[in-house]
Write an enzyme that holds these catalytic residues in place. Structure first.
Site, PDB file in Angstrom:
ATOM      1  N   SER A   1      -4.642   5.803 -16.874  1.00 38.32           N
ATOM      2  CA  SER A   1      -3.536   5.283 -16.069  1.00 38.32           C
ATOM      3  C   SER A   1      -3.820   3.981 -15.335  1.00 38.32           C
ATOM      4  O   SER A   1      -2.907   3.368 -14.791  1.00 38.32           O
ATOM      5  CB  SER A   1      -3.084   6.337 -15.064  1.00 38.32           C
ATOM      6  OG  SER A   1      -2.447   7.404 -15.715  1.00 38.32           O
TER       7      SER A   1
ATOM      8  N   SER B   1       0.021   5.623 -15.617  1.00 39.03           N
ATOM      9  CA  SER B   1       0.973   5.891 -14.557  1.00 39.03           C
ATOM     10  C   SER B   1       0.950   4.848 -13.439  1.00 39.03           C
ATOM     11  O   SER B   1       1.777   4.915 -12.530  1.00 39.03           O
ATOM     12  CB  SER B   1       0.693   7.289 -13.966  1.00 39.03           C
ATOM     13  OG  SER B   1      -0.595   7.346 -13.374  1.00 39.03           O
TER      14      SER B   1
ATOM     15  N   LYS C   1      -0.435   2.127  -5.119  1.00 33.28           N
ATOM     16  CA  LYS C   1       0.288   3.082  -5.954  1.00 33.28           C
ATOM     17  C   LYS C   1       0.697   4.274  -5.090  1.00 33.28           C
ATOM     18  O   LYS C   1      -0.086   4.739  -4.253  1.00 33.28           O
ATOM     19  CB  LYS C   1      -0.638   3.524  -7.098  1.00 33.28           C
ATOM     20  CG  LYS C   1      -0.036   4.516  -8.083  1.00 33.28           C
ATOM     21  CD  LYS C   1      -1.055   4.818  -9.177  1.00 33.28           C
ATOM     22  CE  LYS C   1      -0.534   5.807 -10.208  1.00 33.28           C
ATOM     23  NZ  LYS C   1      -1.517   6.012 -11.301  1.00 33.28           N
TER      24      LYS C   1
END
Length: 491
Positions: A180, A156, A80
């Site tokens: 997330s 996220s 990420k």
């Protein structure tokens, strides 16, 4: 280009299985990396989940220090674009403001991942600074759900969730400041564990308790991949401000045994926030399934002040995040966030939080304490509480009320919108307790719906044990054995 295996063969194997094939000499880490890169090329034009691939480590998996003799044996792994940094690589955090931001060093956890044998081959999408629930700003990228591209992946950890669900890689990096890891796992049909406080280090970054509402981790498709990741990557850096702990035995061993009879509470209401009737019914169905596995299932929830807890969580986000922006501005000699480079809600959060007083933070931390102890008392009577991951169905792409490109003038109202859908995940961050999303249900639109199990602090292993028991009972067929429409095996 000839790939080492068919896409069906690739998608049927988890990371542990692929690493075992490397150890047996059946396939090389470079061949695995090449196949993962081909998977990105196959699906990402429709999903937009990958920001960049690193061609040098795809060609030479040991180049950046991946320990090919480690437990993951050179397995390709996507990071990420937020959290742990990779030396010499860009980290742009979903933001126009951070374009060209290149890391000077690996963070401590990055080193642990490399030592575990993970080959960090690229970066996945995230909303700006990981703040909102969907990687969705047309000026940057719009990440789509592989089950139905009209819908968001949520966030996220958007791109990582999409790539795991679409079969590109079996496991990918994710972070969780209020859900997330678990929310995108839940809406993309993956497994997502938010570990307890004191498992993964964020060194050299802030390590006080409020900084640690955000937790590192992964998305995967099998329980053992997540267990292996935690076993290999856990542990504090030298001189951590708070204690780190280790499980009595490796989770890879623990998950081979079923747990004993568990006391499992169900709840589809969290203070003012309630799941839709369909989602509540799915939770009840999973509860009956767990009764069939021999567990005691009832209805209960922690006796806490939910309004105070959500208010404290909101204060934490606003004040923490305002300081993050302040640090970025100071590094560039700026007085305020540039409106053409930072999304409007993030600017409003900065405005709301930059002058937070010590008194406000002290009041917030007092609520953290009472909330955490309320959960602790609850877990004296119950082993696990089960909730849905979301209270509402997955939003369609373009639902701006959840996004930091929203024109909502009120930061508190904007957060209220988030809590209405994502009520069930953030309090475990506040309390530092483990929580796991399992792909066991579907929402009103037929898309995956995660069911979340939470347990007391340091009972991460129990959650993985229960998930492994469920996985065996399902014959390994999470999501009823279905695959999303956008998938490496699809033509």
């Amino acid at each position: 280009m000839t790939l080492p295996m068919s896409w069906d063969e690739w998608a049927q194997q988890d990371g542990v299985a692929l690493a075992e094939r490397v150890r047996k000499g059946e396939v090389t880490p470079a061949e695995l990396a090449r196949q993962a890169a081909a998977g990105v090329a196959k699906v990402d034009s429709r999903l937009s989940g990958v920001v960049e691939l690193f061609e040098d480590v795809i060609a030479d998996p040991a180049k950046d220090g991946a320990n090919l003799a480690g437990p993951f044996a050179g397995l390709p792994f996507l990071m990420k674009d937020l959290g742990p940094t990779m030396k010499g690589r860009l980290q742009e955090q979903g933001s126009l403001f951070m374009r060209g931001n290149r890391a000077a060093a690996d963070t401590f956890l990055t080193g642990k991942m490399r030592q575990a044998g993970l080959n960090l081959i690229g970066r996945t999408t995230t909303p700006e600074f990981g703040v909102c629930s969907s990687a969705e700003n047309p000026a940057v990228y719009v990440t789509r759900n592989p089950w139905n591209t009209d819908y968001t992946t949520c966030g996220s950890s958007a791109g990582s969730a999409a790539m795991v669900a679409a079969g590109v890689v079996p496991i990918a990096h994710a972070t969780d400041g209020g859900g997330s890891i678990r929310i995108p796992a839940g809406v993309n049909g993956n497994i997502g564990l938010k570990v307890s406080r004191g498992v993964f280090s964020i060194a050299p970054h802030l390590s006080d308790l409020t900084g640690l509402v955000s937790i590192q981790g992964c998305q995967s498709r099998t329980v053992r991949d997540t267990a292996a990741f935690v076993d290999a990557c856990r542990g504090g850096a030298p001189g951590e401000f708070m204690p780190y702990w280790t499980a009595p035995e490796p989770y890879m061993e623990l998950i081979k045994r079923d747990p004993g009879k568990l006391r499992i509470a169900l709840s589809h209401q969290w203070g003012d926030y309630t799941a839709t009737p369909h989602i509540a019914a799915e939770l009840e169905r999973v509860g009956r399934f767990l009764e069939g596995l021999g567990h005691h299932v009832g209805h209960a929830q922690p006796a806490i002040d939910y309004r105070a807890a959500f208010a404290a969580q909101t204060t934490c986000y606003i004040s923490n995040f305002a300081q993050v922006i302040n640090n970025m501005l100071a590094a560039r000699g700026l007085e305020r966030p540039p409106a053409d480079l930072i999304e409007p809600v993030n600017i409003r959060i900065w405005e709301a939080g930059r002058n937070t007083s010590f008194t406000e933070r002290a009041q917030m931390q007092a609520v953290f304490n009472t909330t955490s102890r309320g959960f602790g008392t609850f877990f004296e009577e119950w082993d696990i509480i089960l909730t849905p991951i979301t209270a509402l169905p997955t939003p369609k792409v373009g639902t701006t009320e959840y996004l930091t490109i929203s024109d909502n003038p009120s930061v508190l109202d904007w957060f209220g919108n988030l809590w209405r859908n994502f009520a069930f995940t953030p309090l475990s961050n506040l309390c530092g307790i483990p929580a796991l999303s399992m792909p066991l249900a579907t929402n009103e639109h037929g898309l995956p719906l995660g069911i979340q199990a939470q347990a007391k602090q340091a009972n991460d292993g129990l959650l993985l044990q229960l998930a492994a028991q469920i996985e065996r009972a399902l014959g390994g067929k999470w999501n009823d054995g279905k695959r999303p429409g956008v998938h490496v095996t699809a033509v």
